[in-house]
Design an enzyme around this catalytic site. Structure first.
Site, short mmCIF file in Angstrom:
data_model
loop_
_atom_site.label_atom_id
_atom_site.label_comp_id
_atom_site.label_asym_id
_atom_site.label_seq_id
_atom_site.Cartn_x
_atom_site.Cartn_y
_atom_site.Cartn_z
N ARG A 121 0.62 -1.66 0.19
CA ARG A 121 -0.45 0.17 -0.06
C ARG A 121 0.70 1.48 -0.16
O ARG A 121 -0.10 1.83 0.50
CB ARG A 121 -1.03 -0.04 1.25
CG ARG A 121 -1.91 -1.43 1.14
CD ARG A 121 -3.12 -0.79 2.15
NE ARG A 121 -4.50 -1.88 1.78
CZ ARG A 121 -3.56 -3.17 2.46
NH1 ARG A 121 -2.55 -3.04 3.17
NH2 ARG A 121 -4.70 -4.10 2.51
N LYS A 143 1.47 11.47 -11.66
CA LYS A 143 0.45 10.54 -12.12
C LYS A 143 1.83 8.82 -12.33
O LYS A 143 2.58 9.07 -13.16
CB LYS A 143 0.17 10.41 -13.66
CG LYS A 143 -0.84 12.03 -13.80
CD LYS A 143 -1.21 11.73 -14.91
CE LYS A 143 -2.96 13.29 -15.53
NZ LYS A 143 -2.66 13.12 -16.36
N GLU A 185 7.70 19.12 -25.05
CA GLU A 185 7.37 19.59 -23.87
C GLU A 185 7.68 20.28 -22.99
O GLU A 185 7.03 21.41 -23.13
CB GLU A 185 7.25 18.20 -22.78
CG GLU A 185 7.28 16.41 -23.91
CD GLU A 185 5.35 16.63 -23.85
OE1 GLU A 185 4.44 17.64 -23.32
OE2 GLU A 185 5.12 15.73 -24.29
N LYS A 227 4.63 23.48 -15.02
CA LYS A 227 4.60 22.51 -14.75
C LYS A 227 3.86 21.87 -13.13
O LYS A 227 2.88 21.75 -12.69
CB LYS A 227 4.79 20.86 -15.24
CG LYS A 227 4.14 19.57 -14.89
CD LYS A 227 4.17 18.09 -15.61
CE LYS A 227 2.86 17.74 -14.83
NZ LYS A 227 3.00 16.16 -16.09
N GLU A 237 -6.60 16.45 -11.41
CA GLU A 237 -6.46 16.88 -13.09
C GLU A 237 -8.18 17.05 -13.36
O GLU A 237 -9.52 15.52 -14.33
CB GLU A 237 -6.20 15.94 -14.34
CG GLU A 237 -6.02 15.99 -15.86
CD GLU A 237 -5.15 15.59 -16.33
OE1 GLU A 237 -4.48 14.23 -16.77
OE2 GLU A 237 -4.74 15.74 -18.08
N ARG A 241 -5.11 21.59 -14.96
CA ARG A 241 -4.48 21.07 -15.53
C ARG A 241 -4.66 20.30 -16.91
O ARG A 241 -3.91 19.99 -17.49
CB ARG A 241 -4.62 19.81 -15.14
CG ARG A 241 -3.14 18.92 -14.78
CD ARG A 241 -2.72 17.87 -13.27
NE ARG A 241 -1.54 16.48 -13.66
CZ ARG A 241 -1.33 15.93 -12.95
NH1 ARG A 241 -1.99 16.38 -11.45
NH2 ARG A 241 -0.11 14.58 -12.93
N ASN A 245 -2.46 19.60 -21.98
CA ASN A 245 -2.79 18.55 -23.04
C ASN A 245 -2.58 19.28 -24.20
O ASN A 245 -2.78 18.95 -25.23
CB ASN A 245 -4.33 18.05 -23.14
CG ASN A 245 -4.16 17.16 -22.64
OD1 ASN A 245 -3.62 15.89 -21.96
ND2 ASN A 245 -5.50 16.96 -21.17
N HIS A 248 -1.63 17.74 -27.71
CA HIS A 248 -1.37 16.57 -27.13
C HIS A 248 -3.04 15.74 -28.29
O HIS A 248 -3.36 14.12 -27.83
CB HIS A 248 -2.08 15.96 -25.80
CG HIS A 248 -0.46 16.19 -25.26
ND1 HIS A 248 -0.09 17.31 -25.58
CD2 HIS A 248 0.52 15.42 -24.65
CE1 HIS A 248 1.40 17.04 -25.01
NE2 HIS A 248 1.14 15.48 -24.49
N HIS A 252 -1.91 12.93 -30.11
CA HIS A 252 -2.47 11.30 -29.92
C HIS A 252 -3.32 10.68 -31.01
O HIS A 252 -2.94 9.26 -31.30
CB HIS A 252 -3.17 11.40 -28.45
CG HIS A 252 -2.93 11.35 -27.88
ND1 HIS A 252 -3.76 11.95 -26.31
CD2 HIS A 252 -1.78 11.20 -27.20
CE1 HIS A 252 -2.28 12.44 -25.25
NE2 HIS A 252 -1.65 11.51 -25.81
N HIS A 264 5.65 10.00 -29.71
CA HIS A 264 4.90 11.13 -29.48
C HIS A 264 5.17 12.74 -29.04
O HIS A 264 5.03 13.32 -29.65
CB HIS A 264 5.16 10.94 -27.73
CG HIS A 264 4.30 11.48 -26.96
ND1 HIS A 264 2.76 11.38 -26.68
CD2 HIS A 264 4.63 12.50 -26.08
CE1 HIS A 264 2.40 12.94 -25.69
NE2 HIS A 264 3.42 13.50 -25.34
#
Ligand code: NAD
Ligand code: ZN
Length: 361
Positions: A121, A143, A185, A227, A237, A241, A245, A248, A252, A264
């Site tokens: 955990r 994330k 980025e 960021k 998010e 946030r 994107n 993106h 994507h 990417h």
């Protein structure tokens, strides 16, 4: 050395950015109150290049280190890899207070973070990012995830690290395409969040691409700060946030429509150009700003034009973007250079029109 604070509700931590930080990481862990065992998760390439510096530092600080390696590549960001790591942690009698360090790019960071979040955990977790993308993007914000077959990041969590150690010396061994992908980025963060940084990039791009130490430190610092500031406002998010994107949504779709032949970073660059064009078409970005945007992407070594892929397939992929909401496309546009915002006014038809003129001649 520069510091970016990340004061979150669940956990406050610091991003350290500078040269020679691997050599100081043992002391950094000791200062954070750790002693005894530690675990490092990495891959063979990064271990060979940068493992010895970290090993020496952890040894000198008296840590008893378990080294775990995962094969290189996105395919190993999997539940199978996680399971193997869980078993190896159990085999080494790793207990709940043992810090786990992720030494590598985003693949290692996401996977090791997922393992740290779930094993017993939760183990104390440190990100030690070694790619430009990992230093400015994936190591920040908590994330963590693994892929489920070809579905990216399907199983994961928000799990904040106790610290991020970004040693800019590690960036000097990156293959050029990996470095350039990270630059996508970097410029993204400048476009959405900081016009002063944008000017810095315009003035220093050659130095950065030559991996000048001072320029790298400055670049990682500015980008990580942008960021981090966004993440602090929106840890899980649900709001601002989404700005991250930028480029993106179309990016994507381009990746998918090319069967991932387009990387990417390249796809995001094409997506940023298309989003810039949309911003111009809708009356936000001025012509001269669009030219600056295109110039910066190109000077970063990234493409601006989408190759003549099947248009239907691209639009189909856009419809399946997981960040899509109901019928309207939530789309990040630029109000001006350095100011992104989330728009609800972009229609698929408009994207179709933009994609038509974003194709390579
Ligand atoms: N968690 C997040 O918020 C977040 C954000 C963006 C991306 N990601 C994830 O990050 C991953 C991509 O990360 P990446 O671009 O760092 O790719 P990566 O981790 O695959 O690293 C790219 C390549 O560089 C090599 N490498 C790493 N460090 C090196 C070094 N210092 N010298 C030489 N080679 C080195 C790696 O072995 C690999 O081959 C994706 O899985 C993506 O989903 C996560
Ligand atoms: Zn990205």
């Amino acid at each position: 050395v520069k510091y970016v604070p990340v004061p979150l509700k669940t956990q406050s931590y610091r991003i350290d950015i500078g040269p020679g930080l691997l050599e100081h990481s043992g002391r950094r862990l000791t200062a954070a109150g750790f002693a005894g065992k530690a675990v490092v998760v990495t891959n063979p390439v990064v271990k060979r290049r940068h493992g010895p510096r970290l090993r020496k530092s952890l040894d000198e600080a008296g840590f008893n280190v378990t080294w775990l390696t995962v094969s290189e590549g996105e395919a190993f960001k999997s539940l199978e890899s996680a399971r193997r790591l869980f078993e190896e942690l159990a085999g080494a009698y790793i207990e709940r207070n043992t810090p786990l360090l992720a030494l590598g790019g985003g693949v290692v960071g996401d996977l090791a973070g997922f393992v740290a979040a779930t094993y017993l955990r939760g183990l104390p977790f440190f990100q030690v990012p070694t790619t430009l993308l990992a230093q400015v993007d994936s190591s920040i914000g908590g994330k963590v995830a693994v892929n489920l077959g070809n579905m990216k990041n399907m199983v994961g969590a928000f799990y904040q690290p106790q610290g991020v150690i970004a040693d800019i010396d590690t960036l000097k061994t990156l293959p050029p395409p990996v470095f350039t992908a990270g630059l996508a980025e970097v410029v993204k963060c400048a476009f959405i969040g900081d016009d002063k940084f944008l000017v810095y990039l315009e003035d220093n791009l050659e130095k950065i691409r030559n991996r000048d130490g001072g320029a790298l430190e400055e670049t990682v610092f500015y980008t990580a700060r942008i960021k981090a500031e966004i993440v602090v406002q929106d840890e899980k998010e649900t709001g601002v946030r989404a700005l991250l994107n930028f480029g993106h949504t179309i990016g994507h779709a381009v990746e998918a429509a090319s069967d991932f032949a387009i990387s990417h970073g390249e796809a995001v660059a094409m997506g940023m150009m298309a989003a810039g064009r949309l911003s111009h078409r809708l009356g936000y970005l001025r012509e001269a700003e669009l030219v600056r945007l295109a110039d910066l992407i190109r000077r970063a070594g990234l493409p601006t034009a989408i190759p003549p892929l099947n248009r239907e397939r691209l639009i189909e992929a856009l419809r399946h973007d997981k960040k899509r909401r109901a019928k309207t496309l939530r789309f990040v546009l630029l109000n001006s250079l350095g100011k992104g915002f989330v728009s609800e006014e972009v229609t698929p038809a408009l994207i179709g029109a933009i994609l038509e003129d974003s194709r390579a001649p």
